[in-house]
Design an enzyme around this catalytic site. Structure first.
Site, short mmCIF file in Angstrom:
data_model
loop_
_atom_site.label_atom_id
_atom_site.label_comp_id
_atom_site.label_asym_id
_atom_site.label_seq_id
_atom_site.Cartn_x
_atom_site.Cartn_y
_atom_site.Cartn_z
CG HIS A 62 -1.68 -1.14 1.53
ND1 HIS A 62 -1.91 -1.62 2.80
CD2 HIS A 62 -2.35 -1.97 0.71
CE1 HIS A 62 -2.69 -2.68 2.75
NE2 HIS A 62 -2.97 -2.92 1.49
CE1 TYR A 132 -0.10 2.74 9.31
CE2 TYR A 132 -0.38 0.63 10.42
CZ TYR A 132 -0.83 1.60 9.54
OH TYR A 132 -2.03 1.42 8.89
#
Length: 181
Positions: A62, A132
């Site tokens: 992605h 993240y």
């Protein structure tokens, strides 16, 4: 904290200093000032994300494009993943090259992934908690990707394909060649 360059310009492996004793361990997972000093980057992370995945869950590859591109600082809180960064910066000398690293709760490594890089991971342990930081907000219409099994990228996901668990969206990304055009 130590910072190591990877073969992909701007993609950095970050190794925290971990303090261990009879009680367990402690490390500073993020310190903005230290990150700036050690990397030379002034990244303003504005969003934290976390996913929980089972063995074989493959998420990627992605990225967010244009004004909504995101730099990421990724790590594993629990479990183990194979983390993969792909340079998708058009005109980059390492365009289409990949970097893979095992991230787990033992090594506490983090990977800094610059804007315009593709990113994906596969869970190698029974489960994994993946966290993240992003320097830009998610924007659905800016989503893009490259198919996880692109023959040009030739990523070794380290598990047999029969164990892969993929979302329908992750099975429909274009090839690297299609992405380029």
């Amino acid at each position: 904290m130590t910072v190591e360059k990877t073969p992909l310009e701007g993609c950095l492996l970050i190794k925290p200093q971990v303090f261990k004793d009879d009680r367990g361990s402690f490390f500073e997972s993020y310190n903005h000032k230290l990150f700036q000093e050690k990397t030379g980057l002034n990244v303003n992370f504005i969003q934290d994300n976390q996913s929980i995945s089972q063995r074989g869950a493959l998420r990627g590859i992605h990225l967010q494009m244009g004004d909504n591109a995101q730099a990421k600082l990724v790590r594993v809180v629990q479990g183990e993943v194979l983390d993969v960064a792909v340079d998708l910066r058009k005109g980059s000398p390492t365009f289409g090259k990949t970097y893979s690293i095992i991230l787990n709760e033992e090594n506490n490594f983090q990977l800094f992934i610059p804007k315009d890089f593709g990113h994906g991971f596969i869970t190698l342990s029974k489960t994994a908690i993946f966290a993240y930081k992003c320097d830009n907000y998610y924007h659905k219409t800016s989503e893009a990707g490259v198919i996880y099994n692109d023959p040009t990228l030739n990523i070794d996901w380290q598990l047999p394909k029969k164990e892969f668990i993929l979302s329908p969206k992750d099975q429909e990304h274009p090839t690297l060649e299609e992405f380029k055009s």
